[in-house]
Scaffold this motif. Structure first.
Motif, PDB file in Angstrom:
ATOM      1  N   ASP A 110      37.885  31.716  99.895  1.00  0.00           N
ATOM      2  CA  ASP A 110      39.236  32.227 100.157  1.00  0.00           C
ATOM      3  C   ASP A 110      39.345  33.662  99.638  1.00  0.00           C
ATOM      4  O   ASP A 110      39.427  33.905  98.428  1.00  0.00           O
ATOM      5  N   VAL A 111      39.363  34.610 100.578  1.00  0.00           N
ATOM      6  CA  VAL A 111      39.356  36.027 100.209  1.00  0.00           C
ATOM      7  C   VAL A 111      40.581  36.392  99.364  1.00  0.00           C
ATOM      8  O   VAL A 111      40.482  37.139  98.389  1.00  0.00           O
ATOM      9  N   SER A 112      41.743  35.832  99.724  1.00  0.00           N
ATOM     10  CA  SER A 112      42.966  36.189  98.988  1.00  0.00           C
ATOM     11  C   SER A 112      42.873  35.708  97.544  1.00  0.00           C
ATOM     12  O   SER A 112      43.196  36.447  96.612  1.00  0.00           O
TER      13      SER A 112
ATOM     14  N   ALA B 152      41.765  40.542  90.139  1.00  0.00           N
ATOM     15  CA  ALA B 152      42.713  41.488  89.550  1.00  0.00           C
ATOM     16  C   ALA B 152      43.246  40.987  88.214  1.00  0.00           C
ATOM     17  O   ALA B 152      43.619  41.784  87.361  1.00  0.00           O
ATOM     18  N   ARG B 153      43.275  39.673  88.017  1.00  0.00           N
ATOM     19  CA  ARG B 153      43.901  39.141  86.796  1.00  0.00           C
ATOM     20  C   ARG B 153      42.918  38.853  85.669  1.00  0.00           C
ATOM     21  O   ARG B 153      43.330  38.551  84.546  1.00  0.00           O
ATOM     22  N   LEU B 154      41.633  38.898  85.953  1.00  0.00           N
ATOM     23  CA  LEU B 154      40.662  38.613  84.894  1.00  0.00           C
ATOM     24  C   LEU B 154      40.471  39.858  84.035  1.00  0.00           C
ATOM     25  O   LEU B 154      40.292  40.961  84.559  1.00  0.00           O
ATOM     26  N   LYS B 155      40.531  39.666  82.734  1.00  0.00           N
ATOM     27  CA  LYS B 155      40.369  40.816  81.828  1.00  0.00           C
ATOM     28  C   LYS B 155      38.886  41.002  81.541  1.00  0.00           C
ATOM     29  O   LYS B 155      38.360  40.521  80.534  1.00  0.00           O
TER      30      LYS B 155
ATOM     31  N   TRP C 138      32.200  39.582  89.528  1.00  0.00           N
ATOM     32  CA  TRP C 138      31.317  39.297  90.660  1.00  0.00           C
ATOM     33  C   TRP C 138      31.939  38.176  91.502  1.00  0.00           C
ATOM     34  O   TRP C 138      32.347  37.135  90.934  1.00  0.00           O
ATOM     35  N   ILE C 139      32.009  38.366  92.800  1.00  0.00           N
ATOM     36  CA  ILE C 139      32.572  37.347  93.689  1.00  0.00           C
ATOM     37  C   ILE C 139      31.451  36.816  94.577  1.00  0.00           C
ATOM     38  O   ILE C 139      30.791  37.592  95.284  1.00  0.00           O
ATOM     39  N   ASN C 140      31.229  35.525  94.509  1.00  0.00           N
ATOM     40  CA  ASN C 140      30.152  34.847  95.248  1.00  0.00           C
ATOM     41  C   ASN C 140      28.779  35.444  94.942  1.00  0.00           C
ATOM     42  O   ASN C 140      27.877  35.470  95.803  1.00  0.00           O
ATOM     43  N   CYS C 141      28.624  35.943  93.740  1.00  0.00           N
ATOM     44  CA  CYS C 141      27.344  36.440  93.247  1.00  0.00           C
ATOM     45  C   CYS C 141      27.495  36.589  91.738  1.00  0.00           C
ATOM     46  O   CYS C 141      28.593  36.378  91.200  1.00  0.00           O
TER      47      CYS C 141
END
Ligand code: ADP
Length: 503
Positions: free
Chosen positions: A443-445, A452-455, A460-463
């Motif tokens: 889910d891209v959204s 954006a919310r992780l400090k 990395w997204i899907n990697c």
């Protein structure tokens, strides 16, 4: 998992020749013994045996090295060299690293314990690339012109501009998990800016940086521009951090030592940049492609035996796929073949040292005492060398040491979460660290919203563990100050001068 092989694996002729001779400090372009005459052993973590001896530099040697770096900075050929020539020289260092890649990889594997193929494909390749990438910036770093209307001198015109200048003599202190790569991350940008350097390498893993010192000489780096000290943290490292003639200290290592560096730097208020610990959340949502997420989560923690500041050591898995993911990651863990780094069939080597081995074993014991359960691994390997099994822990909660503290070993705690909501974000950010994070979802959204919310300085997204010289890397919170790599790292080595001319 098969037993640690009994065969003895050896390095090639070049690396063998390098370690056969006691290795010295590099000061003012000369290889020299420590003032004290002392040396210390370099240990092969796969066997616990000595493989080489190196000079034990301390405060007296750091003083000499800083003097050489100061001379090279103020009056040597380095500051006068054109940016173009400086860039070419840095590029040549990268080329030579690739020429000697097999030897460097063997030294790294022998000294640190990592599989030689990994050392070749990751450590050496990325290190050379760092010099190649940074060499381009030597000619591209520039200041800006600024519109100035001075309010209290109405009608007078000015021309103002900034000059990015080298910060000066830089002290750099690096750890043992990626010995060559950390040297490259530190040296390449400092040299690009025209700084001179005293590099203090980790006492556990001095070999590859010493070989890099020779390579830099072969490339034509003038004397005194890079000085290399092998020695211990409490003596050589502390002397460098506190040295009154060092303009800037760049440190990579534990958050605990980072605090000491900051304190030591207060005497002359030298600039400080820090790349410290981590306890990175790796989050798998129920809609993730588990065929990539499961091996991805395993490699997020087990790469480099978990000895990565950004290791995905807190695995958060959406409740409905929790059992499936834990089983999958545990299967991956059980398949990993432990052995000496120089055995080509090894997938995971030993931990770097006996101290690190005991530290990780201590974490496992405390985890079990506090109620965690191992689904895979959980034990050290008996016999020679500092081997710990790749471990997946469940029934772990915040408040336990294994969840809250950086283990720096192949140990992941898997924890379920109910769904993608504020509570998940709170849990993921519930750490003193903020170095990296992973998200696995189709889910891209959700992916971007969570990113954006992780400090964390890297998401990395899907990697996971994807590095490139162009990408800035560094931490929020107690994971550090400043960034490594990319254009951003140049800030660490720059003084910006504002010049204003009355027209
Ligand atoms: P680790 O605990 O993982 O070994 P450290 O943070 O102790 O990592 O070490 C990273 C680097 O910091 C090494 O080069 C080490 O010698 C150095 N170091 C350790 N203690 C000090 C200190 N008190 N002052 C300066 N450098 C130190």
């Amino acid at each position: 998992m098969s037993a640690v092989p009994k065969e003895v694996f050896t390095v090639g002729a070049a690396a063998a020749k390098f370690i056969a001779k006691p290795r010295q400090l590099l000061i003012d372009g000369k290889w020299t013994n420590a003032e004290s005459g002392k040396t210390f052993p370099v240990i092969n973590p796969a066997t616990g045996e000595q493989i080489a001896r190196v000079a034990e530099g301390d405060k007296a040697d750091v003083d000499k090295a800083v003097k050489a770096a100061r001379k090279a900075f103020e009056t040597g050929p380095w500051p006068a060299m054109s940016r173009s020539d400086r860039g070419k020289l840095l590029h040549r260092i990268g080329d030579l690293m690739l020429k000697y890649a097999d030897e460097l990889a063997e030294l790294e594997s022998l000294d640190n314990g990592k599989p030689v193929a990994v050392a070749r494909a990751a450590d050496v390749a990325l290190s050379a690339d760092m010099f190649h990438y940074m060499s381009g910036w030597a000619t591209k770093r520039h200041g800006v012109t600024l519109p100035v209307d001075c309010l209290y001198t109405p009608g007078v015109q000015y021309h103002s501009y900034t000059r990015p200048e080298p910060v000066g003599v830089v002290g750099q202190i690096i750890p043992w998990n990626f010995p060559l790569l950390m040297a490259a991350w530190k040296l390449a940008p400092a040299l690009t800016m025209g700084c001179t350097v005293v590099l203090k390498v980790a006492e556990e893993t001095p070999l590859s940086a010493l070989r890099l010192g020779e390579i830099m000489q072969e490339a034509g780096l003038p004397a005194g521009v890079v000085n290399i000290i092998t020695g211990f943290g409490e003596t050589a490292g502390a002397a460098l951090a506190a040295h009154p003639d060092v303009d800037k200290i760049a440190f990579t290592g534990s958050t605990e030592v980072g605090r000491l560096i900051v304190k030591a730097a207060t005497n002359n208020l030298k600039k400080v940049s820090l790349e410290l610990g981590g306890k990175s959340p790796n989050i798998i949502l129920a809609d993730a492609d588990l065929e990539t997420a499961i091996p991805g989560a395993a490699s997020a923690i087990f790469f480099n035996h978990g000895q990565c500041c950004c290791a995905g050591s807190r695995l958060y898995v959406e409740q409905k796929i929790f059992d499936q993911v834990v089983e999958g990651v545990s299967e991956e863990a059980k398949k990993i073949k432990l052995g000496p780094g120089l055995d080509p069939s090894t997938q995971m080597g030993p931990l770097v040292s006996e101290i690190q081995f005991s530290r990780v074993c201590g974490f496992l014991e405390s985890g079990f005492r506090e109620g965690a359960k191992a689904i895979a691994g959980g034990k050290k390997r008996e016999g020679k060398g500092f081997f710990v099994e790749p471990t997946v822990l469940v029934d772990a909660k915040p408040g336990m040491k294994v969840v809250d503290e950086e283990i720096f070993g192949p140990v992941v705690t898997a924890m379920p979460f109910r769904q993608f909501d504020d509570e998940l974000v709170r849990q993921a950010n519930n750490t003193i660290y903020g170095l990296a994070a992973g998200i696995w979802t189709r889910d891209v959204s959700k992916a971007h919203a969570l990113a954006a919310r992780l400090k964390a300085g890297t998401v990395w997204i899907n990697c996971f563990n994807i590095f490139d010289a162009s990408l800035p890397f560094g931490g929020y919170k107690q994971s550090g100050w400043g960034r490594e790599m990319g254009e951003a790292v140049l800030e660490n080595y720059t003084e910006s001068k504002a010049v204003t001319v009355r027209i």
